[in-house]
Write an enzyme that holds these catalytic residues in place. Sequence first.
Site, PDB file in Angstrom:
ATOM      1  CB  ILE A 211      26.790  42.684  36.010  1.00 15.80           C
ATOM      2  CG1 ILE A 211      28.086  41.984  37.136  1.00 15.80           C
ATOM      3  CG2 ILE A 211      25.834  41.877  35.973  1.00 15.80           C
ATOM      4  CD1 ILE A 211      28.112  39.868  36.138  1.00 15.80           C
ATOM      5  CG  HIS A 212      27.959  45.163  30.795  1.00 13.80           C
ATOM      6  ND1 HIS A 212      28.772  44.291  30.171  1.00 13.80           N
ATOM      7  CD2 HIS A 212      27.391  45.546  29.356  1.00 13.80           C
ATOM      8  CE1 HIS A 212      29.290  43.618  29.143  1.00 13.80           C
ATOM      9  NE2 HIS A 212      27.803  44.493  28.647  1.00 13.80           N
ATOM     10  NE  ARG A 213      27.073  40.696  27.308  1.00  9.91           N
ATOM     11  CZ  ARG A 213      27.288  40.793  26.306  1.00  9.91           C
ATOM     12  NH1 ARG A 213      26.965  41.727  25.666  1.00  9.91           N
ATOM     13  NH2 ARG A 213      28.668  41.104  25.619  1.00  9.91           N
TER      14      ARG A 213
END
Length: 369
Positions: A211-213
């Site tokens: 998860i990085h957005r």
Amino acid sequence: MPKITHVVGARPNFMKVAPVIEALTHAAESTDINLQQTLVHTGQHYTPEMSNLFFDELGLPEPDTNLDVGSGPHGQQTGRIMERFEQLILHDPPDAVLVVGDVNSTIACALVAKKLGVKVFHVEAGLRSRDLTMPEEINRMLTDAISDLLFTTEAEAEVNLVAEGVDPSRIHFVGNVMIDSLLKHKSAALNRPTLEQLGLHHDEEYILTTIHRPSNVDDPTVLTEIIHALVEAAQTRRVVLPLHPRTAANLEKFGLSHMLEGERVIDLEPLGYLDFMNCMANAWAVVTDSGGIQEETTILGVPCLTVRENTERPVTISHGTNRLVKPDRLSIESALASTARPTNGACGPELWDGKAGQRIAKIVLNELA
Ligand code: UD1
């Protein structure tokens, strides 16, 4: 002697450019064309695990130039890349600049090249999420608008481009270079002792998550919901969670790191290309907000839950491996509860066959001849 400059900047660029450089080298040799290729790294990503490791594993040549721009707000990062890339191009102009994907380095270098009268080739053109709150969507639209050759990965991309007024003669459906890299390196990846090193048991069912957005990790409420869902899921199947630097920093900042304590969530530094592929291929399911992972799981036949409201890669959904899931605890939990192994994962979308780089090379050489 035709000259082409390839641009990389961020982690998802490296595996896209490697097959193009390799295919162009072979195609030029076999046709006796004296092609000069140079590789520019903008330095958008710079830490060893986000950059150097990928060069080693993919066999990418050392960059001829590193613009060393580093991190920063969008305007600053894009501006720095433009300023430094412009100096480079003015000093030694190539015939074409090839950019990939949708990161800030992509639009920055495309814009500089085009204004200096250098041709722009865009690999992975035409993908659209229709979500202008995503910085990548802006990068995609603007890069495509000024590209001379547009290489697409799926049929829908051409429809999008034509609807935006792009001349169809400039669009080439070539397949997916990211999958070229995956197929080339898959057996080496699967031979690595990654799972043992992570402490996963033989045949253990686990969930791999990235998860990085900004939309998922910059808002403490959304990030808390996602982490809650993962901790809950980990009670049934352990969760492997390589942490992007943005996510790691925000977990710390929002005081959420303690939620990952205990042995059910295996949180770790970003993995290299081969270890990550091994982890992905053996996962029971993948939960992600990445673009490329939606495509890689499609070819690996691994169920993928994409924690986003939309995707620019609809073929991964119609193919049956990927599903969109809202970024809240209940949606993620219920999507995991109804997850099953896809049945058609073995045969990929059209032209995702490991030969996209070769198709691109042929068209590029023709254009530069
Ligand atoms: C960028 C891309 C995104 C892509 C992602 C893959 C844009 C607009 N976004 O987002 O499309 O999915 O890369 O990772 O281009 N940092 C490090 N080491 C690095 C690089 C960054 O520690 O090598 C940290 C910095 O604190 C930085 C943060 O990570 O502020 C975010 O990096 P940045 O390049 O701004 O955006 P990404 O979120 O990585």
